[in-house]
Design a protein around this motif. Structure first.
Motif, PDB file in Angstrom:
ATOM      1  N   THR A  89       0.827  -1.212   0.000  1.00 17.44           N
ATOM      2  CA  THR A  89       0.000   0.000   0.000  1.00 17.44           C
ATOM      3  C   THR A  89       0.859   1.259   0.000  1.00 17.44           C
ATOM      4  O   THR A  89       0.579   2.217  -0.721  1.00 17.44           O
ATOM      5  N   PHE A  90       1.933   1.249   0.801  1.00 13.36           N
ATOM      6  CA  PHE A  90       2.810   2.415   0.867  1.00 13.36           C
ATOM      7  C   PHE A  90       3.419   2.724  -0.501  1.00 13.36           C
ATOM      8  O   PHE A  90       3.416   3.872  -0.952  1.00 13.36           O
ATOM      9  N   VAL A 106       1.130   8.374   3.826  1.00 12.67           N
ATOM     10  CA  VAL A 106       2.566   8.190   4.093  1.00 12.67           C
ATOM     11  C   VAL A 106       2.812   8.054   5.591  1.00 12.67           C
ATOM     12  O   VAL A 106       3.473   7.107   6.056  1.00 12.67           O
ATOM     13  N   HIS A 107       2.274   8.980   6.371  1.00  9.32           N
ATOM     14  CA  HIS A 107       2.530   8.960   7.811  1.00  9.32           C
ATOM     15  C   HIS A 107       1.691   7.893   8.522  1.00  9.32           C
ATOM     16  O   HIS A 107       2.164   7.289   9.494  1.00  9.32           O
ATOM     17  N   TYR A 108       0.491   7.652   8.024  1.00 11.73           N
ATOM     18  CA  TYR A 108      -0.343   6.607   8.616  1.00 11.73           C
ATOM     19  C   TYR A 108       0.303   5.231   8.432  1.00 11.73           C
ATOM     20  O   TYR A 108       0.440   4.456   9.390  1.00 11.73           O
ATOM     21  N   MET A 158       3.308   0.506  10.338  1.00 11.09           N
ATOM     22  CA  MET A 158       4.495  -0.355  10.260  1.00 11.09           C
ATOM     23  C   MET A 158       5.188  -0.434  11.617  1.00 11.09           C
ATOM     24  O   MET A 158       5.610  -1.508  12.055  1.00 11.09           O
ATOM     25  N   SER A 159       5.304   0.701  12.282  1.00 10.06           N
ATOM     26  CA  SER A 159       5.956   0.742  13.584  1.00 10.06           C
ATOM     27  C   SER A 159       5.219  -0.129  14.598  1.00 10.06           C
ATOM     28  O   SER A 159       5.841  -0.901  15.345  1.00 10.06           O
ATOM     29  N   ILE A 176      -4.958   2.179  15.709  1.00  9.34           N
ATOM     30  CA  ILE A 176      -4.440   3.186  16.645  1.00  9.34           C
ATOM     31  C   ILE A 176      -3.937   4.450  15.944  1.00  9.34           C
ATOM     32  O   ILE A 176      -4.209   5.565  16.390  1.00  9.34           O
ATOM     33  N   PRO A 177      -3.189   4.344  14.812  1.00  3.14           N
ATOM     34  CA  PRO A 177      -2.682   5.577  14.190  1.00  3.14           C
ATOM     35  C   PRO A 177      -3.748   6.446  13.513  1.00  3.14           C
ATOM     36  O   PRO A 177      -3.476   7.615  13.210  1.00  3.14           O
ATOM     37  N   VAL A 178      -4.943   5.901  13.268  1.00  2.08           N
ATOM     38  CA  VAL A 178      -5.952   6.655  12.508  1.00  2.08           C
ATOM     39  C   VAL A 178      -6.274   8.001  13.162  1.00  2.08           C
ATOM     40  O   VAL A 178      -6.143   9.065  12.518  1.00  2.08           O
ATOM     41  N   PRO A 179      -6.731   8.041  14.442  1.00  3.23           N
ATOM     42  CA  PRO A 179      -7.057   9.348  15.032  1.00  3.23           C
ATOM     43  C   PRO A 179      -5.849  10.274  15.137  1.00  3.23           C
ATOM     44  O   PRO A 179      -5.990  11.502  15.014  1.00  3.23           O
ATOM     45  N   LEU A 180      -4.659   9.697  15.343  1.00  4.27           N
ATOM     46  CA  LEU A 180      -3.453  10.522  15.442  1.00  4.27           C
ATOM     47  C   LEU A 180      -3.132  11.193  14.109  1.00  4.27           C
ATOM     48  O   LEU A 180      -2.827  12.400  14.056  1.00  4.27           O
ATOM     49  N   MET A 181      -3.235  10.434  13.013  1.00 11.93           N
ATOM     50  CA  MET A 181      -2.929  10.996  11.698  1.00 11.93           C
ATOM     51  C   MET A 181      -4.021  11.954  11.225  1.00 11.93           C
ATOM     52  O   MET A 181      -3.739  12.959  10.560  1.00 11.93           O
ATOM     53  N   VAL A 182      -5.273  11.676  11.581  1.00 10.34           N
ATOM     54  CA  VAL A 182      -6.367  12.606  11.261  1.00 10.34           C
ATOM     55  C   VAL A 182      -6.130  13.938  11.969  1.00 10.34           C
ATOM     56  O   VAL A 182      -6.342  15.016  11.389  1.00 10.34           O
TER      57      VAL A 182
END
Length: 321
Positions: A76-77, A108-110, A115-116, A155-161
């Protein structure tokens, strides 16, 4: 030409992907061909891993479920980052719309954050397998590892939004040129202006460090504990066998984290790179792991390698018959 959206906020219709600013025109075709080859290699390798694990019932174990999630993330990336830079150098189309640029920045950041967290899940799997092996069948099952991978995606969804919405509060009043091969937060906000610009950049940095360093802390603890357990083993064959079960995960983790840490540390101590070198380094740690990870899965993972060799031998026998 800026399009006025609301009072005090201006947004351009599009941005221009700069790519490598010092690249001579005669190298455009070879560079685009190289990027295209990297994309084909990445796509073929990761699709193969997904299909191979899905088709082989014997590989449907917790470790290989994590590998499938990593392969999906890598695929996807590359799909979100490479086509635009290929189009720039192949067709001279380096423009990307405002909304498309923000979408690319989010992905990109999501995906980097996902990955992390997936690497954290992978380290947890190996930590329990080596440090508390008797509890492994109970603590790590296919269902549990699937749920953990699901959390890694969620978990990263709300942070990246939050990062994207915060960046949308800026006016974009500078050159509308992305000094990178794809839209990322630093390149975008460097085009921004406004009293809250510093706040937007610091908030994004804090979230990025949370998504990178929190998993990294557990990953380092996990592999340090694994190394201690391996060193305490009395049997050299046992040490070698246990270490071999962890080497693919260690290789993949190093490919993801070491180049990033090098760039961050070098910037912190004041070591400066030219723009072309900086872009090249970012591309290396962004695009090299997705292309190399399938090779690591195949050649450093015993079960995949054995199943693959068995399939190849069966195909050779069938051809000879």
């Amino acid at each position: 030409m800026a399009l006025l959206i609301a009072p005090n906020i201006s947004r351009p219709e599009s941005f221009h992907i700069l790519g490598f600013p010092g690249l001579p025109l005669q190298y455009y075709a070879p560079v685009s061909a190289l990027f295209f080859f990297i994309y084909l290699t990445t796509a073929a390798g990761n699709v193969f891993i997904l299909a191979f694990v899905i088709c082989q019932k014997s590989l449907q174990k917790p470790s290989y479920i994590v590998f499938c999630h990593l392969a999906l993330n890598d695929l996807t990336f590359s799909t979100f980052t490479l086509p635009k830079i290929i189009a720039k150098y192949w067709f001279g189309d380096g423009d990307i719309s405002f909304n498309a640029c923000f979408t690319q920045m989010f992905m990109v950041h999501y995906l980097g954050s996902v990955m992390s967290f997936l690497l954290l899940v992978m380290a947890l799997d190996r930590f329990i397998a080596v440090c508390v092996p008797l509890r492994y069948p109970v603590l790590i099952t296919n269902n549990i590892i699937s749920v953990l991978c699901g959390f890694a995606w969620f978990i990263p969804v709300p942070l990246m939004v939050t990062i994207v919405l915060h960046a949308l509060t800026l006016s974009y009043c500078k050159y509308n040129t992305i000094a990178q091969c794809y839209c990322d937060h630093i390149s975008l906000t460097n085009q921004g202006c406004g009293v809250n610009l510093r706040e937007v950049q610091v908030t994004a940095l804090c979230i990025a460090m949370l998504c990178l360093l929190l998993p990294l802390a557990f990953i380092l603890f996990s592999y340090a504990s694994i190394i201690v357990v391996i060193l305490r083993m009395s049997s050299s064959s046992g040490r070698k066998k246990t270490l071999s079960t962890c080497t693919p995960q260690i290789f993949i983790t190093c490919l993801f984290y070491l180049p990033r840490c090098f760039v961050y540390v070098a910037s912190t101590v004041g070591f400066s790179f030219s723009l072309d070198i900086r872009i090249l380094l970012i591309l290396l740690y962004s695009l090299l792991p997705p292309a190399l990870n399938p090779l690591i899965y195949c050649f450093k993972t015993r079960d995949i390698k054995l199943n693959l060799m068995r399939k190849l031998k069966m195909s050779r026998v069938a051809i000879e018959i």
